[in-house]
Motif scaffolding. Structure first.
Motif, short mmCIF file in Angstrom:
data_model
loop_
_atom_site.label_atom_id
_atom_site.label_comp_id
_atom_site.label_asym_id
_atom_site.label_seq_id
_atom_site.Cartn_x
_atom_site.Cartn_y
_atom_site.Cartn_z
N TYR A 142 0.85 -1.20 0.00
CA TYR A 142 0.00 0.00 0.00
C TYR A 142 0.88 1.25 0.00
O TYR A 142 1.84 1.33 0.78
N LEU A 143 0.55 2.21 -0.87
CA LEU A 143 1.32 3.44 -0.97
C LEU A 143 0.49 4.59 -0.42
O LEU A 143 -0.65 4.80 -0.85
N ASP A 144 1.07 5.35 0.52
CA ASP A 144 0.37 6.53 1.03
C ASP A 144 1.04 7.78 0.46
O ASP A 144 2.26 7.92 0.55
N VAL A 145 0.25 8.66 -0.11
CA VAL A 145 0.81 9.83 -0.82
C VAL A 145 0.23 11.14 -0.28
O VAL A 145 -0.87 11.17 0.27
N PRO A 146 0.97 12.24 -0.48
CA PRO A 146 0.41 13.55 -0.11
C PRO A 146 -0.66 13.98 -1.12
O PRO A 146 -0.71 13.44 -2.23
N PRO A 147 -1.47 14.98 -0.76
CA PRO A 147 -2.61 15.35 -1.62
C PRO A 147 -2.24 16.32 -2.72
O PRO A 147 -2.92 17.34 -2.89
N THR A 148 -1.21 16.05 -3.49
CA THR A 148 -0.79 17.01 -4.50
C THR A 148 -0.47 16.28 -5.81
O THR A 148 -0.07 15.12 -5.78
N ILE A 149 -0.59 17.01 -6.92
CA ILE A 149 -0.05 16.49 -8.18
C ILE A 149 1.44 16.82 -8.11
O ILE A 149 1.82 17.99 -8.10
N SER A 150 2.27 15.81 -7.99
CA SER A 150 3.68 16.02 -7.68
C SER A 150 4.47 14.77 -8.03
O SER A 150 3.91 13.76 -8.44
N ASP A 151 5.79 14.85 -7.82
CA ASP A 151 6.62 13.68 -8.05
C ASP A 151 6.19 12.51 -7.17
O ASP A 151 6.33 11.35 -7.56
N PHE A 152 5.65 12.81 -5.99
CA PHE A 152 5.21 11.74 -5.08
C PHE A 152 4.06 10.96 -5.71
O PHE A 152 4.08 9.74 -5.81
N SER A 153 3.01 11.71 -6.13
CA SER A 153 1.83 11.02 -6.66
C SER A 153 2.11 10.41 -8.03
O SER A 153 1.61 9.32 -8.34
N ASP A 154 2.92 11.08 -8.85
CA ASP A 154 3.25 10.51 -10.17
C ASP A 154 3.97 9.17 -9.99
O ASP A 154 3.64 8.18 -10.64
N ASN A 155 4.98 9.16 -9.11
CA ASN A 155 5.72 7.92 -8.89
C ASN A 155 4.83 6.82 -8.32
O ASN A 155 4.98 5.65 -8.69
N ALA A 156 3.91 7.21 -7.44
CA ALA A 156 3.00 6.21 -6.85
C ALA A 156 2.09 5.63 -7.92
O ALA A 156 1.87 4.42 -7.99
N MET A 157 1.54 6.50 -8.78
CA MET A 157 0.64 6.01 -9.84
C MET A 157 1.39 5.11 -10.82
O MET A 157 0.84 4.13 -11.31
N MET A 158 2.62 5.44 -11.13
CA MET A 158 3.40 4.62 -12.06
C MET A 158 3.77 3.27 -11.44
O MET A 158 3.93 2.28 -12.14
N ALA A 159 3.91 3.24 -10.10
CA ALA A 159 4.33 2.01 -9.43
C ALA A 159 3.17 1.08 -9.11
O ALA A 159 3.35 -0.13 -8.95
N ALA A 160 1.96 1.65 -9.00
CA ALA A 160 0.81 0.85 -8.54
C ALA A 160 0.13 0.10 -9.69
O ALA A 160 0.24 0.49 -10.85
N ASN A 161 -0.57 -1.01 -9.34
CA ASN A 161 -1.44 -1.67 -10.31
C ASN A 161 -2.88 -1.20 -10.12
O ASN A 161 -3.67 -1.19 -11.04
N HIS A 162 -3.21 -0.89 -8.87
CA HIS A 162 -4.60 -0.60 -8.55
C HIS A 162 -4.72 0.69 -7.75
O HIS A 162 -3.90 0.97 -6.88
N CYS A 163 -5.79 1.42 -8.04
CA CYS A 163 -6.01 2.67 -7.33
C CYS A 163 -7.33 2.62 -6.57
O CYS A 163 -8.35 2.19 -7.11
N ILE A 164 -7.28 3.01 -5.32
CA ILE A 164 -8.49 3.15 -4.51
C ILE A 164 -8.72 4.66 -4.39
O ILE A 164 -7.87 5.37 -3.85
#
Ligand SMILES: Nc1ncnc2c1ncn2[C@@H]1O[C@H](COP(=O)(O)OP(=O)(O)OP(=O)(O)O)[C@@H](O)[C@H]1O
Ligand SMILES: [Mg+2]
Length: 287
Positions: A142-164
């Protein structure tokens, strides 16, 4: 989670990787990550890892308390600098591990620029590369991310298979949810990554708030069965876990504590629904 056979014919794990998202702050992302990971480990017996990608480190704080960890000495920041996340893994409780965050992780963007100057694809795919060797050790990440469009969320979306995706049911608009899903689609189209929505989780974090039926109907019209039927309402006990860590207390007669049980049962319902969706997505993609 999928089980695949290696060359010797023995089973090995390939973790499903989940990101919990919404570009609004304080909507329940971290609560969802910490509760689902706890239930995944404790009630489902799955080998579970939480990677905290938020420099606020709220998930780290809750899980450290949950595991009675006095001092967190390792961090995702060290891992992204060294290029190896494995030494940064902390054991929380049986079946549940954590890669902690800290304020230094706010420099993630600068670290990426230094490692991969002028290579945007390498920058946003770095986490995906780093977690690849961990997937054989876990059922769920499970990946926890900050609430921003940023390197954090981009990397998380690229690494994940599924989004909740979190849906705020007491808000008059679904803007946070829509923006998140549109951005997710943009990343998928631009970088050809495979990420799906496994569920849209209605959350209502204000005490005494009522579910806005218009928002729910609107969400169901737009996103159909992706919207989960379980709704996460306000519970004092869930709030208390921020300060005390997640636990299951027991009464003097050995019965489980009533309020812990209600909180845990709720997220078990959420996880069961997500499991069903994941099964269906697996069937559809293998057709
Ligand atoms: N179902 C709930 N009942 C009561 N309190 C809740 C519930 N869900 C979350 N909270 C509380 O609401 C606050 C915000 O939740 P949380 O930290 O999960 O949001 P977030 O989306 O991760 O925020 P951020 O965008 O800042 O990372 C926290 O104090 C949390 O304990
Ligand atoms: Mg959070």
């Amino acid at each position: 989670m999928t089980c695949i056979l290696d060359a010797k014919g023995s089973d090995r794990l390939t973790a499903s990787v989940y990101v919990v998202g919404n570009f609004k702050g304080g909507v329940g992302k971290t609560k969802t990550v910490t509760m689902l990971s706890y239930i995944s480990a404790v009630r489902k017996n799955r080998k579970t890892l939480v990677i905290d990608l938020d420099p606020q480190a709220n998930a780290t704080s809750v899980l450290a308390k949950t595991g009675d960890i006095q001092e967190v000495k390792t961090s995702i920041t060290n891992g992204v600098i060294s290029g190896d996340l494995e030494p940064e893994i902390i054991h929380v409780i049986k079946n549940l591990d954590l890669i902690a965050s800290n304020v230094q992780f706010r420099n993630f963007g600068k670290i990426l620029m230094k490692l991969f100057p002028d290579n945007e694809v390498a920058q946003i795919s770095y986490l995906s590369k780093l977690i690849e060797p961990l997937k054989s050790k876990y059922d769920a990440i499970y990946l926890d991310v900050p609430p921003t469009i940023s390197d954090f969320s981009d990397n998380a979306m690229m690494a994940a298979n599924h989004c909740i995706v979190i849906l705020q049911t007491h808000e008059l608009s679904m803007d946070g949810t829509k923006t998140y899903i549109n951005y997710m689609q943009y990343l998928i189209d631009t970088y050809n990554t495979s990420l799906d929505i496994i569920g849209i989780l209605p959350c209502m974090l204000q005490p005494r708030a009522r579910v806005d039926k218009k928002v729910m109907n609107n969400a169901k019209e737009l996103y159909g069965d992706n919207v989960l039927t379980t709704i996460v309402g306000y519970q004092e006990r869930l709030k208390a876990y921020d300060a005390e860590g997640i636990a299951m207390g027991h009464m003097y007669n050995g019965a489980p504590d009533h309020w812990d049980k209600i909180a845990h049962d709720l997220y078990e319902d959420v996880l069961n629904e997500l499991d069903e969706h994941e099964k269906l997505l697996g069937v559809n993609t293998s057709e």
